[in-house]
Design a protein around this motif. Structure first.
Motif, PDB file in Angstrom:
ATOM      1  N   VAL A  68       0.863  -1.197   0.000  1.00 27.18           N
ATOM      2  CA  VAL A  68       0.000   0.000   0.000  1.00 27.18           C
ATOM      3  C   VAL A  68       0.894   1.239   0.000  1.00 27.18           C
ATOM      4  O   VAL A  68       0.713   2.169  -0.776  1.00 27.18           O
ATOM      5  N   LEU A  69       1.907   1.202   0.868  1.00 19.87           N
ATOM      6  CA  LEU A  69       2.809   2.346   0.993  1.00 19.87           C
ATOM      7  C   LEU A  69       3.585   2.599  -0.300  1.00 19.87           C
ATOM      8  O   LEU A  69       3.590   3.712  -0.836  1.00 19.87           O
ATOM      9  N   LEU A  70       4.240   1.559  -0.807  1.00 16.83           N
ATOM     10  CA  LEU A  70       5.104   1.745  -1.992  1.00 16.83           C
ATOM     11  C   LEU A  70       4.323   2.147  -3.241  1.00 16.83           C
ATOM     12  O   LEU A  70       4.834   2.860  -4.092  1.00 16.83           O
ATOM     13  N   SER A  71       3.073   1.696  -3.312  1.00 19.47           N
ATOM     14  CA  SER A  71       2.282   2.026  -4.513  1.00 19.47           C
ATOM     15  C   SER A  71       2.015   3.528  -4.614  1.00 19.47           C
ATOM     16  O   SER A  71       1.721   4.037  -5.693  1.00 19.47           O
ATOM     17  N   THR A  72       2.140   4.240  -3.500  1.00 20.37           N
ATOM     18  CA  THR A  72       1.788   5.668  -3.514  1.00 20.37           C
ATOM     19  C   THR A  72       2.786   6.498  -4.330  1.00 20.37           C
ATOM     20  O   THR A  72       2.417   7.531  -4.867  1.00 20.37           O
ATOM     21  N   GLY A  73       4.034   6.045  -4.411  1.00 22.54           N
ATOM     22  CA  GLY A  73       5.036   6.812  -5.163  1.00 22.54           C
ATOM     23  C   GLY A  73       4.608   7.036  -6.603  1.00 22.54           C
ATOM     24  O   GLY A  73       4.698   8.140  -7.146  1.00 22.54           O
ATOM     25  N   GLU A  74       4.091   6.005  -7.226  1.00 24.26           N
ATOM     26  CA  GLU A  74       3.682   6.076  -8.631  1.00 24.26           C
ATOM     27  C   GLU A  74       2.361   6.831  -8.789  1.00 24.26           C
ATOM     28  O   GLU A  74       2.072   7.364  -9.857  1.00 24.26           O
TER      29      GLU A  74
END
Ligand code: ASP
Ligand code: MG
Length: 404
Positions: A68-74
């Motif tokens: 969930v966290l890492l997907s926010t960068g994109e």
């Protein structure tokens, strides 16, 4: 109308000015009369920063929440790019992986794309919009956000191109293409105009930058992939499976990899089943073993050496020490200052002389070869890490790659 999928990497969308630059490039592709689907990486080092943030909260972030966290960068970069395009008067829409219909399995942090429902994207394209898809992510059957693994936006791009039957996939980055060797190590490395999927796969796994899964996917679906710079206007390298590849009788490039460690089991009993005893437990914990060498036995005892990624060494040793006794090993030794250097080329298939030329060049450069492995289109030597750059340069010279 032909459809083009473009991917822009983290450096290409690293700040506001670069995002506007990407928007101009996308706009001009659209102006040339193409439908355009764009996928982006997170801005600059955003993903690294999110990883650090998670680690500062807990030593062991929950895999689902990590995704969930890492997907926010994109999400950030795709929304900003859409704004920049709209500012140029180009209709566009940003979509999350889920909105773009990218379904994956449930392996958080390393999810694989199982299917893409292109309906929503198709509808937006039919409305005349540029579609911007957040890279590196999808949705599981349980409707959880998943990510494809570090560098996974390349795979998003190729998967979108395959699903949408795009004319081609263009991957824009901060380098101008694929080189005969790492230009930071070999100053006279040359940019290749074209390369086959197989060659790129070997080069990708050995240092040149592209998510290997994206190349596998491109090969399976026959998607031509152009790798080029988003910062300068230069031709780039076309990765494809064209017929003219067959007649080339050359080494395409030299690759090296320093993420290598070596494990040796000394005095292992030479009896049936030993290899299985050792390698099954490693496979069970997900450690992939690369080169394996078993010596001819003396008095029914043999030495067995194999390599793993350096990042897996501690875990590998943990497993091997546990089973060393069962395998009758006298001692387990390891070394983590190893590296691999490889020559890669479809032209080497069924053509003699490449291996001997490689060994001669390394010998002339005073480099000791510890282990050797080959595939149909690659010869790899394990050498000591502090000599791997010299080895790369020596091989580049020996195969006259500067005259490509
Ligand atoms: N942002 C992700 C990463 O840094 C995915 C990508 O850039 O392809 O690994
Ligand atoms: Mg990348």
């Amino acid at each position: 109308m032909s459809l083009i999928v473009q991917k822009y990497g983290g450096t290409s969308v690293g700040d506001a000015e670069r995002i506007r630059n990407v928007a101009r490039r996308v706009a001009s592709t659209k102006e040339q009369g193409h439908e355009v689907v764009v996928t982006v990486s997170a801005m600059g080092k955003a993903t690294d920063e999110l990883v650090d943030l998670a680690r500062s909260v807990t030593a062991q972030p929950d895999p689902r929440e990590m995704d969930v966290l890492l997907s926010t960068g994109e999400l950030v970069s795709s929304a900003l790019l859409s704004m920049a395009l709209r500012d140029l008067g180009v209709l566009s829409v940003s979509l999350t992986g889920q909105q773009a219909g990218i379904r994956t399995d449930a392996t958080h942090g390393k999810a694989r794309i199982s299917q893409i429902d292109t309906g929503r994207m198709q509808q937006e394209l039919d409305d005349g919009k540029v579609v911007i898809v957040a890279g590196f992510q999808g949705i599981t059957d349980e409707m959880n956000v998943s990510t494809l693994g570090r560098g996974g936006s390349d795979t998003t791009a190729v998967a979108l191109a395959a699903a949408l039957e795009a004319e081609r996939c263009e991957v824009y980055t901060d380098v101008e293409g694929i080189y005969t060797a790492d230009p930071r190590v070999v100053p006279d490395a040359v940019k290749l105009a074209e390369i086959s999927y197989e060659e790129m796969l070997e080069l990708a796994s050995y240092g040149a930058k592209m998510h290997p899964r994206s190349i596998e996917l491109a090969a399976v679906y026959g998607v031509p992939v152009l790798v080029a710079s988003s910062l300068v206007d230069a031709p780039g390298t076309l990765i494809h499976g064209g017929a003219e590849m067959e007649v080339r009788n050359k080494v395409a490039g030299v690759a090296y990899d320093t993420n290598v460690a070596k494990v040796t089991l000394l005095g292992v009993a030479d009896r049936p089943g030993i290899a299985a005893t050792i390698f099954e437990p490693l496979a069970e914990v997900g450690i992939s073993v690369d080169t394996i060498v078993q010596n001819a036995s003396v008095d029914r005892l043999t030495d067995l050496t194999f390599t793993v990624a350096r990042s897996d060494l501690t875990r590998a040793l943990g497993v091997v020490r546990d089973i060393a006794k069962d395998a009758g090993a006298r001692e387990v030794a390891s070394s983590d200052n190893m590296a691999k250097v490889s020559i890669v080329g479809t032209g080497m298939q069924n053509a003699p002389g490449y291996a001997s030329r490689m060994f001669r060049a390394l010998f002339d450069a005073g480099i000791n070869i510890e282990m050797i492995t080959t595939s149909e289109i690659r010869i790899t030597c394990l050498v000591s890490e502090d000599q791997v750059k010299d080895a790369t340069r020596a091989l580049h010279r020996a195969f006259e790659l500067e005259t490509e």
